[in-house]
Design an enzyme around this catalytic site. Structure first.
Site, PDB file in Angstrom:
ATOM      1  CB  THR A  11      -0.896   0.026   1.260  1.00 47.00           C
ATOM      2  OG1 THR A  11      -0.029  -0.072   2.410  1.00 47.00           O
ATOM      3  CG2 THR A  11      -1.882  -1.138   1.264  1.00 47.00           C
ATOM      4  N   GLY A  12       2.183   1.115   0.107  1.00 47.59           N
ATOM      5  CA  GLY A  12       3.058   2.308   0.121  1.00 47.59           C
ATOM      6  C   GLY A  12       3.314   2.816  -1.287  1.00 47.59           C
ATOM      7  CB  CYS A 126      16.029   6.477  -4.974  1.00 45.24           C
ATOM      8  SG  CYS A 126      15.775   7.263  -3.402  1.00 45.24           S
ATOM      9  CB  SER A 156       7.878  11.110  -3.983  1.00 45.69           C
ATOM     10  OG  SER A 156       8.988  11.268  -4.859  1.00 45.69           O
ATOM     11  CG  HIS A 238      15.843  11.591  -5.754  1.00 41.68           C
ATOM     12  ND1 HIS A 238      14.770  12.237  -5.168  1.00 41.68           N
ATOM     13  CD2 HIS A 238      16.060  10.474  -4.999  1.00 41.68           C
ATOM     14  CE1 HIS A 238      14.358  11.553  -4.103  1.00 41.68           C
ATOM     15  NE2 HIS A 238      15.107  10.482  -3.973  1.00 41.68           N
TER      16      HIS A 238
END
Ligand code: 2RA
Length: 332
Positions: A11-12, A126, A156, A238
């Site tokens: 759900t993330g 990331c 985010s 990013h």
């Protein structure tokens, strides 16, 4: 036949991206189990179907082949050993196992050979992923002496709530004609925060040490990587200003040509025509955009470039899926 897949953290933001990209890439999913550490009882959508989200504590791990872990480090610490003990191949997005010498830390364009026969594989942070995809061709061709990187990280990266905060603060500034949101001193709207994550006692943040240590592990060299990780009022993607000193001399045109023909990259670099890599272009696709490629003005073999990527896709979900796709081709 297909693959029996589980997603922990379904759900993330990243879990949702994994679902989206598994469908988009037509990954051969035979069955899909959506798991959460809390908030179970909800549903997620996969290929047009509502899937119930179940509690991970009662999971029967013998019912899946591959599990994507996109939840907390705590959840990875607890459940990855159980899942792998049941023969599940786990690709973990969390930071928990990244520096474990027994766990390969993998970006498919760079070091898929590090996987061996590991059942637990860690996907890097990331900001590390996009940087090493851009650095790898230069490392191979010219050798790397040192890297200095400043990141401009989207909100985010810290989740849905941070995106909502940016929206709320932006409205507050625009509607109340104030420049200081009530969240002062850490507003993100119309501001930058010169840190991501927590400070250590060496005045560096965890995010900065991840860039250093993860890059060293992936490249298998003690490359000096000095990082400054900055949060900026961007929803997705990013961006990074990367300074490199190479071992060998180079022609900028040759570097641009090399990057243009390297996996996972798109060169976006014609500043005179306004062609530069930006977060809005990097979002919702999986290539790492590279531009502003130019020689340093004062240091021999000094090179600058600007690297931008979707932090939820190539920075997390897609990288994990690409690792499993590479494994599937090995298992075939
Ligand atoms: C961040 N890279 O951007 C970290 C975690 N996703 O906050």
């Amino acid at each position: 036949k297909g693959v029996r897949v589980a997603i922990l953290g379904a759900t993330g933001l990243v879990g949702q991206k994994i679902l989206e990209i598994l469908a988009e890439r037509e990954f051969p999913v035979r069955s899909l189990t959506a798991l959460a550490t809390e908030g179970h009882g909800r549903t997620v959508r996969f290929r047009g179907e509502e899937i119930p989200v179940r509690g991970v504590e009662s999971m029967d791990w013998s019912s899946v082949d591959v599990a994507f872990f996109a939840a907390s480090t705590e959840a990875s610490r607890t459940y990855a050993p159980i899942a792998t003990a049941h023969g599940v191949t786990v690709v973990d997005k969390s930071s928990y196992f990244r520096m474990d010498p027994l766990v390969p830390l993998v970006v498919p364009e760079v070091n898929m050979d590090a996987v061996g026969d590991a059942r637990l594989i860690a996907s890097p942070n990331c900001s590390t992923i996009q940087m090493v995809v851009a650095l790898e061709p230069i490392r191979r061709e010219y050798g790397l002496k040192r890297v200095i990187v400043s990141t401009y990280q989207a909100v985010s990266g810290t989740g849905r709530e941070a995106m909502e905060t940016l929206t709320k603060e932006t409205h507050e500034v625009l509607e109340h004609h104030t420049v200081i949101p009530t969240t002062y001193p850490t507003p993100i709207a119309f501001n930058v925060l010169p840190y991501c994550d927590k400070f250590g006692d060496d005045d560096y943040t965890g995010e900065e040490w991840k860039l250093t240590r993860e890059t060293q592990k992936i490249f298998r060299m003690s490359l000096p990587v000095s990082a400054t990780a900055v949060r900026v009022p961007v929803y997705i993607s990013h961006a990074e200003s990367v300074y490199i000193e190479t071992e060998k001399s180079f022609e900028v045109s040759s570097v641009r040509e090399l990057l243009a023909h390297s996996p996972g990259l798109r060169v976006v670099d014609d500043p005179a025509q306004g062609v530069v890599p930006i977060p809005l272009d990097a979002a919702d696709q999986d290539l790492v955009l590279v531009g502003r490629i130019r020689r340093d003005l004062f240091v021999d073999n000094g090179l600058h470039m600007f690297v931008v990527a979707d932090n939820l896709r190539k920075g997390a979900a897609t990288n994990a899926i690409q690792i499993v796709e590479s494994l599937l081709s090995r298992w075939a």
